[in-house]
Scaffold this motif. Structure first.
Motif, PDB file in Angstrom:
ATOM      1  N   ALA A   1     139.502  88.969  41.147  1.00  0.00           N
ATOM      2  CA  ALA A   1     139.523  88.205  40.098  1.00  0.00           C
ATOM      3  C   ALA A   1     139.037  86.539  40.334  1.00  0.00           C
ATOM      4  N   LEU A   2     137.959  86.275  39.297  1.00  0.00           N
ATOM      5  CA  LEU A   2     136.803  85.175  39.663  1.00  0.00           C
ATOM      6  C   LEU A   2     136.872  83.674  40.418  1.00  0.00           C
ATOM      7  N   TRP A   3     138.105  83.694  40.210  1.00  0.00           N
ATOM      8  CA  TRP A   3     138.424  82.158  39.449  1.00  0.00           C
ATOM      9  C   TRP A   3     139.806  82.053  40.116  1.00  0.00           C
ATOM     10  N   GLY A   4     140.677  82.629  41.517  1.00  0.00           N
ATOM     11  CA  GLY A   4     141.702  82.860  41.683  1.00  0.00           C
ATOM     12  C   GLY A   4     142.204  82.044  42.573  1.00  0.00           C
ATOM     13  N   GLY A   5     140.644  80.788  43.193  1.00  0.00           N
ATOM     14  CA  GLY A   5     141.445  79.839  44.327  1.00  0.00           C
ATOM     15  C   GLY A   5     142.411  79.141  43.607  1.00  0.00           C
ATOM     16  N   ARG A   6     142.022  78.222  42.540  1.00  0.00           N
ATOM     17  CA  ARG A   6     142.110  77.250  42.000  1.00  0.00           C
ATOM     18  C   ARG A   6     144.484  77.143  41.450  1.00  0.00           C
ATOM     19  N   PHE A   7     144.510  79.052  41.937  1.00  0.00           N
ATOM     20  CA  PHE A   7     146.420  79.059  41.792  1.00  0.00           C
ATOM     21  C   PHE A   7     146.569  79.521  42.142  1.00  0.00           C
ATOM     22  N   SER A   8     148.130  79.511  42.418  1.00  0.00           N
ATOM     23  CA  SER A   8     148.942  80.067  43.358  1.00  0.00           C
ATOM     24  C   SER A   8     149.801  81.236  42.759  1.00  0.00           C
TER      25      SER A   8
ATOM     26  N   ASP B   1     134.507 105.586  36.059  1.00  0.00           N
ATOM     27  CA  ASP B   1     135.560 105.908  34.837  1.00  0.00           C
ATOM     28  C   ASP B   1     136.388 104.314  34.706  1.00  0.00           C
ATOM     29  N   PHE B   2     135.632 103.610  34.205  1.00  0.00           N
ATOM     30  CA  PHE B   2     136.066 101.724  34.170  1.00  0.00           C
ATOM     31  C   PHE B   2     137.337 101.251  33.593  1.00  0.00           C
ATOM     32  N   LEU B   3     138.145 103.033  33.326  1.00  0.00           N
ATOM     33  CA  LEU B   3     139.589 102.144  32.719  1.00  0.00           C
ATOM     34  C   LEU B   3     140.685 102.712  33.769  1.00  0.00           C
ATOM     35  N   GLN B   4     139.708 103.131  34.904  1.00  0.00           N
ATOM     36  CA  GLN B   4     140.607 103.550  35.895  1.00  0.00           C
ATOM     37  C   GLN B   4     140.707 101.544  36.679  1.00  0.00           C
ATOM     38  N   SER B   5     140.175 100.683  36.402  1.00  0.00           N
ATOM     39  CA  SER B   5     139.168  99.474  37.436  1.00  0.00           C
ATOM     40  C   SER B   5     140.481  98.590  36.929  1.00  0.00           C
ATOM     41  N   THR B   6     140.934  98.111  38.035  1.00  0.00           N
ATOM     42  CA  THR B   6     141.595  96.764  37.546  1.00  0.00           C
ATOM     43  C   THR B   6     141.294  95.351  37.184  1.00  0.00           C
ATOM     44  N   GLU B   7     139.852  95.618  36.999  1.00  0.00           N
ATOM     45  CA  GLU B   7     139.411  93.629  37.033  1.00  0.00           C
ATOM     46  C   GLU B   7     138.974  93.641  35.310  1.00  0.00           C
ATOM     47  N   GLU B   8     139.530  92.302  35.989  1.00  0.00           N
ATOM     48  CA  GLU B   8     139.637  91.219  34.476  1.00  0.00           C
ATOM     49  C   GLU B   8     137.986  91.502  33.732  1.00  0.00           C
ATOM     50  N   ASP B   9     136.512  92.099  33.728  1.00  0.00           N
ATOM     51  CA  ASP B   9     136.038  92.682  33.377  1.00  0.00           C
ATOM     52  C   ASP B   9     134.535  93.158  33.753  1.00  0.00           C
ATOM     53  N   ILE B  10     133.778  93.355  32.930  1.00  0.00           N
ATOM     54  CA  ILE B  10     132.704  93.724  33.708  1.00  0.00           C
ATOM     55  C   ILE B  10     131.886  93.163  34.809  1.00  0.00           C
TER      56      ILE B  10
END
Length: 471
Positions: free
Chosen positions: A2-9, A75-84
């Motif tokens: 995640a590119l935004w995880g620092g703010r979240f616990s 195979d992008f669909l095997q990835s768990t990333e949020e977006d490209i």
């Protein structure tokens, strides 16, 4: 990653990820995201955020990833990333460690996705233009194959006046030319670069936005950061362009479905674009044309959906705007498919010349010619119109074409009619007298086909030149 995880616990829920994650569809912009990232790395070099060695290392890693993408090895669909965007950054971080984490300095996913999608739209608009040129060429070839064929022209689906089949083809050539011009206009307006506008307020790093735009093949940078990250006019224009083009294809499909019907029988479709019935062995259905007609509504729906999505959004970026991609991607794909199948339909089409001619003769399509004949004898047109209508009624009662009525019968309708009237009524005469610009006369159609072939060659050459410039 995640590119935004620092703010979240806590972690995002599985259901939220399902609605939020866009990688299942925005992976199609992988090449554009990588090219944009290469350009951004050069901007960070100009801003002294990266050293020359760091920039070269990042660029090479990105080029390696681009090669894998273009070879279809991921195979992008095997990835768990949020977006490209997170997919590319995660790949770089895995490969280069902290250097990979430097790339996003001064950049937001807001200006990043706006840039990626503009690049994607431009590339696919150029592809659609190539498709349109191929279909335009097929229409011209089809017209040339049947250059003397006459069939009834229609208004209100009633036989009106005879036209050359080539004239019918050229009507759709005009529509396709307008479709091509709309693509050119769309590309012109979208060809501004949002990169460097940040999340909404711009970037503090002197990345050189003019250089960024030039590196990515844009005409220049977007001039307002708020507008740049929240503008989706370019997607709406793409969808409108696709919708208008699909409407033209749908109208052509409707014409050809009718011409192919048992009731008309003007033409035959090849086996390659038709199907049969599971019950009725005699059937040969124009399914390709019906699907073209049906997919038109699907593309219209994508345009309407995005218009409704955008109408109430405040500045600047809102996640609603993620809804821009699936519809546009599908619309481009459906339009492309329909243009390709349209070429196959036209290339395999053959006319039933006898049926076309018979229908043109049976519709009293030369009634206007009889009126024009009377005008040439000094009869006012409105009077001539009435007399010609009476002649049609008489011909119908006797089961004859107008040219089959005895001269005595015609003269009983008006004393100005003489035997030379029969020089005005044959089908070829009716058609070929319409030799003013834009008419269906053989001379005009032959000339128009010649000019359109020349125009097609110019359009192809210009597109090839522009694509070479892009490279």
């Amino acid at each position: 990653m995640a590119l935004w995880g620092g703010r979240f616990s806590g972690d995002a829920s599985a259901m939220f990820k399902q609605v939020n994650d866009s990688l299942p569809f925005d992976y199609v912009m992988a090449s554009e995201d990588i090219l944009g990232s290469i350009a951004w790395s050069k901007g960070l070099l100009r801003a002294d955020v990266l050293t020359e060695q760091e920039q070269a290392t990042l660029e090479q890693a990105l080029k390696n990833l681009l090669a894998q993408v273009q070879a279809g090895e991921i195979d992008f669909l095997q990835s768990t990333e949020e977006d490209i965007h997170s997919f590319v950054e995660s790949h770089l971080t895995d490969a280069l460690g902290d250097l990979g984490r430097k790339l996003h300095t001064g950049r937001s996913r807001n200006d990043q996705v706006a840039t990626d999608f503009r690049l994607w739209c431009k590339e696919h608009l150029i592809g659609l233009k190539q498709d349109l040129l191929r279909m335009l060429e097929s229409l011209l070839k089809c017209a040339s194959r049947h250059d003397k064929a006459i069939l009834p022209g229609y208004t209100h689906l009633q036989r009106a006046q005879p036209v050359l089949f080539g004239h019918w083809c050229l009507a759709y050539v005009e529509m396709l030319k307008r479709d091509i011009s709309r693509i050119d206009d769309c590309i012109k307006r979208l060809n501004q670069c949002p990169l460097g506008c940040g999340a909404l307020a711009g970037t503090t790093f002197p990345v050189g936005r003019d250089e960024l735009a030039a590196d990515l093949g844009f005409d220049g940078p977007c001039l307002n950061s708020l507008d740049a990250v929240s503008d989706r006019d370019f997607v709406l224009e793409l969808l409108f362009t696709a919708s208008t083009g699909m409407m033209h294809l749908s109208r052509m499909a409707e014409d050809l479905i009718f011409y192919n019907s048992g009731e008309a029988g003007f033409l035959h479709l090849s086996d390659a674009v038709t199907s049969g019935s599971s019950l009725m062995p005699q059937k040969k259905n124009p399914d390709a044309l019906e699907l073209m007609r049906g997919k038109c509504g699907r593309v219209f729906g994508h345009l309407q959906a995005l218009l409704v999505t955008m109408k109430g959004l405040p500045l600047a970026y809102n996640k609603d705007m993620q809804e821009d991609k699936e519809g546009a991607i599908d619309a481009v794909n459906q339009y492309h498919i329909c243009l390709c199948i349209g070429v196959e339909v036209l290339d395999g089409l053959s006319l039933n010349l006898e049926a076309c001619r018979k229908a043109a003769q049976q519709g009293y399509a030369n009634a206007t010619e009889l009126a024009d004949y009377l005008v040439s004898k000094g009869v006012p047109f409105r009077t001539a119109h009435d007399i010609s209508g009476q002649a049609v009624v008489t011909a119908i009662e006797q089961g004859l074409p107008l040219e089959g009525l005895p001269i005595s019968t015609l003269q009983s309708l008006h004393q100005s009619i003489d035997k030379d009237v029969f020089d005005w009524l044959p089908l070829e005469v009716v058609v070929n007298k319409r030799n003013q610009l834009g008419g269906t006369g053989h001379e005009m159609v032959t000339r128009a086909l010649y000019l359109e072939h020349e125009n097609l060659d110019k359009l192809k050459a210009a597109l090839s030149h522009n694509m070479d410039d892009e490279r």
